[in-house]
Write a protein that holds these residues in place. Structure first.
Motif, PDB file in Angstrom:
ATOM      1  N   ALA A  20       0.834  -1.202   0.000  1.00 28.55           N
ATOM      2  CA  ALA A  20       0.000   0.000   0.000  1.00 28.55           C
ATOM      3  C   ALA A  20       0.869   1.252   0.000  1.00 28.55           C
ATOM      4  N   ASN A  21       1.953   1.219   0.746  1.00 24.63           N
ATOM      5  CA  ASN A  21       2.865   2.352   0.794  1.00 24.63           C
ATOM      6  C   ASN A  21       3.499   2.583  -0.584  1.00 24.63           C
ATOM      7  N   GLN A  22       3.888   1.514  -1.263  1.00 25.60           N
ATOM      8  CA  GLN A  22       4.469   1.644  -2.601  1.00 25.60           C
ATOM      9  C   GLN A  22       3.443   2.172  -3.601  1.00 25.60           C
ATOM     10  N   ARG A  23       2.190   1.749  -3.466  1.00 19.30           N
ATOM     11  CA  ARG A  23       1.139   2.236  -4.363  1.00 19.30           C
ATOM     12  C   ARG A  23       0.900   3.733  -4.134  1.00 19.30           C
ATOM     13  N   ALA A  24       0.898   4.158  -2.872  1.00 19.24           N
ATOM     14  CA  ALA A  24       0.724   5.574  -2.568  1.00 19.24           C
ATOM     15  C   ALA A  24       1.890   6.386  -3.120  1.00 19.24           C
ATOM     16  N   LEU A  25       3.101   5.874  -3.002  1.00 21.22           N
ATOM     17  CA  LEU A  25       4.279   6.550  -3.528  1.00 21.22           C
ATOM     18  C   LEU A  25       4.208   6.658  -5.055  1.00 21.22           C
ATOM     19  N   ALA A  26       3.750   5.608  -5.716  1.00 18.60           N
ATOM     20  CA  ALA A  26       3.595   5.639  -7.177  1.00 18.60           C
ATOM     21  C   ALA A  26       2.561   6.683  -7.588  1.00 18.60           C
ATOM     22  N   ALA A  27       1.449   6.764  -6.850  1.00 26.84           N
ATOM     23  CA  ALA A  27       0.417   7.758  -7.158  1.00 26.84           C
ATOM     24  C   ALA A  27       0.942   9.171  -6.935  1.00 26.84           C
ATOM     25  N   ALA A  28       1.678   9.388  -5.848  1.00 28.13           N
ATOM     26  CA  ALA A  28       2.239  10.708  -5.574  1.00 28.13           C
ATOM     27  C   ALA A  28       3.257  11.100  -6.639  1.00 28.13           C
ATOM     28  N   ALA A  29       4.100  10.163  -7.058  1.00 27.87           N
ATOM     29  CA  ALA A  29       5.090  10.452  -8.098  1.00 27.87           C
ATOM     30  C   ALA A  29       4.407  10.797  -9.413  1.00 27.87           C
ATOM     31  N   ALA A  30       3.365  10.067  -9.760  1.00 29.91           N
ATOM     32  CA  ALA A  30       2.631  10.349 -11.000  1.00 29.91           C
ATOM     33  C   ALA A  30       1.955  11.718 -10.923  1.00 29.91           C
ATOM     34  N   GLN A  41       4.323  14.553 -11.458  1.00 33.10           N
ATOM     35  CA  GLN A  41       4.723  14.686 -12.857  1.00 33.10           C
ATOM     36  C   GLN A  41       3.558  15.160 -13.716  1.00 33.10           C
ATOM     37  N   GLY A  42       2.397  15.388 -13.096  1.00 34.10           N
ATOM     38  CA  GLY A  42       1.219  15.838 -13.840  1.00 34.10           C
ATOM     39  C   GLY A  42       0.592  14.730 -14.661  1.00 34.10           C
ATOM     40  N   ASP A  43       0.841  13.490 -14.315  1.00 36.25           N
ATOM     41  CA  ASP A  43       0.379  12.354 -15.106  1.00 36.25           C
ATOM     42  C   ASP A  43      -0.500  11.432 -14.269  1.00 36.25           C
ATOM     43  N   LEU A  44      -1.565  11.987 -13.726  1.00 32.81           N
ATOM     44  CA  LEU A  44      -2.402  11.164 -12.866  1.00 32.81           C
ATOM     45  C   LEU A  44      -3.870  11.319 -13.262  1.00 32.81           C
ATOM     46  N   ALA A  45      -4.326  10.436 -14.097  1.00 30.33           N
ATOM     47  CA  ALA A  45      -5.740  10.397 -14.457  1.00 30.33           C
ATOM     48  C   ALA A  45      -6.458   9.508 -13.445  1.00 30.33           C
ATOM     49  N   ASN A  46      -7.691   9.847 -13.132  1.00 32.29           N
ATOM     50  CA  ASN A  46      -8.452   9.060 -12.162  1.00 32.29           C
ATOM     51  C   ASN A  46      -8.547   7.597 -12.561  1.00 32.29           C
ATOM     52  N   GLU A  47      -8.628   7.319 -13.858  1.00 31.09           N
ATOM     53  CA  GLU A  47      -8.732   5.931 -14.314  1.00 31.09           C
ATOM     54  C   GLU A  47      -7.488   5.134 -13.933  1.00 31.09           C
ATOM     55  N   LYS A  48      -6.320   5.744 -14.107  1.00 31.71           N
ATOM     56  CA  LYS A  48      -5.072   5.079 -13.745  1.00 31.71           C
ATOM     57  C   LYS A  48      -5.011   4.821 -12.251  1.00 31.71           C
ATOM     58  N   LEU A  49      -5.379   5.824 -11.486  1.00 39.07           N
ATOM     59  CA  LEU A  49      -5.315   5.702 -10.035  1.00 39.07           C
ATOM     60  C   LEU A  49      -6.260   4.613  -9.536  1.00 39.07           C
ATOM     61  N   ARG A  92      13.879  26.950  -4.265  1.00 39.16           N
ATOM     62  CA  ARG A  92      15.149  26.263  -4.042  1.00 39.16           C
ATOM     63  C   ARG A  92      14.998  24.789  -3.685  1.00 39.16           C
ATOM     64  N   PHE A  93      13.779  24.354  -3.377  1.00 38.73           N
ATOM     65  CA  PHE A  93      13.554  22.984  -2.924  1.00 38.73           C
ATOM     66  C   PHE A  93      12.368  22.392  -3.679  1.00 38.73           C
ATOM     67  N   PRO A  94      12.315  21.073  -3.802  1.00 43.18           N
ATOM     68  CA  PRO A  94      11.128  20.467  -4.426  1.00 43.18           C
ATOM     69  C   PRO A  94       9.909  20.697  -3.521  1.00 43.18           C
ATOM     70  N   PRO A  95       8.718  20.720  -4.092  1.00 44.42           N
ATOM     71  CA  PRO A  95       7.541  20.915  -3.238  1.00 44.42           C
ATOM     72  C   PRO A  95       7.356  19.728  -2.294  1.00 44.42           C
ATOM     73  N   PRO A  96       6.886  20.001  -1.066  1.00 45.22           N
ATOM     74  CA  PRO A  96       6.658  18.902  -0.118  1.00 45.22           C
ATOM     75  C   PRO A  96       5.461  18.068  -0.549  1.00 45.22           C
ATOM     76  N   LEU A  97       5.393  16.867  -0.045  1.00 44.14           N
ATOM     77  CA  LEU A  97       4.263  15.983  -0.313  1.00 44.14           C
ATOM     78  C   LEU A  97       3.264  16.153   0.834  1.00 44.14           C
ATOM     79  N   ALA A 124       2.218  10.118   1.748  1.00 46.74           N
ATOM     80  CA  ALA A 124       1.034   9.579   1.065  1.00 46.74           C
ATOM     81  C   ALA A 124       0.652   8.215   1.619  1.00 46.74           C
ATOM     82  N   GLY A 125       1.637   7.368   1.850  1.00 41.99           N
ATOM     83  CA  GLY A 125       1.353   6.053   2.421  1.00 41.99           C
ATOM     84  C   GLY A 125       0.793   6.153   3.822  1.00 41.99           C
TER      85      GLY A 125
END
Length: 183
Positions: free
Chosen positions: A15-25, A28-36, A94-99, A126-127
């Protein structure tokens, strides 16, 4: 991620890995509800992220708020503004946005609050939120999310304002937070 925990409550790492994959997507602006919803997300990583904190509250009428905040770096710039006592946040340039990972569960049709989950802990946020959400949906206080995730949850089985007596709340003991309330 919360849905996968509802199917198999013991597989916290998946579940933690799935949440991380969703957050990464999403980053990157690549998260359609169907994929999620289908779970068809490639494995993802986020790299180093700034620290964050979460908190939430609900009142006896069911009005609720859950927040995730960050200073864009651990302790912001590490400097305090003169004569104010305010610690300065680091520039987001100067830093990436926080999750920032938060969720509220409510019955919009009846205007009834049922729960909230908030996750922090850089790439574990996210996890942690998903684990907290799944735990609330099953009626059990959450197990600890994998490091570095931290979860804060409030869940009310019967909903608020209908049955505030059914509420439980928890702050991750590793996060030095506080969870207080009264039914």
């Amino acid at each position: 991620a919360a849905a996968s925990l509802l199917n198999n409550s013991k597989d916290v790492e998946a579940a933690n890995q799935r949440a991380l994959a969703a957050a990464a997507a999403a980053k990157q602006g690549d998260l359609a509800n169907e994929k999620l919803l289908s779970g068809q997300l490639p494995a993802g990583t986020l790299g180093p992220l700034p620290a964050s904190a979460t908190f939430g509250a609900v009142d006896a009428r069911g009005q609720a708020v859950v927040c995730g905040v960050s200073m864009n770096n651990l302790f912001g710039t590490g400097r305090i503004a003169q004569r104010s006592g305010i610690m300065l946040a680091a520039s987001p340039a100067r830093f990436p946005p926080p999750l920032l990972s938060i969720a509220i569960l409510l019955d919009r049709g009846n205007n009834v609050f049922h729960g909230m989950a908030a996750g922090s802990g850089q790439e574990g946020a996210a996890g942690a939120a998903a684990i907290g959400l799944a735990a609330g949906l099953t009626g059990k206080l959450p197990a600890q999310p994998p490091e570095p995730g931290r979860a804060n949850v409030i869940f009310c089985r019967d909903g608020v304002p209908k049955g505030g007596e059914s509420c439980v709340w928890s702050s991750d003991p590793r996060g030095f937070g506080v969870a207080v309330g009264a039914n």
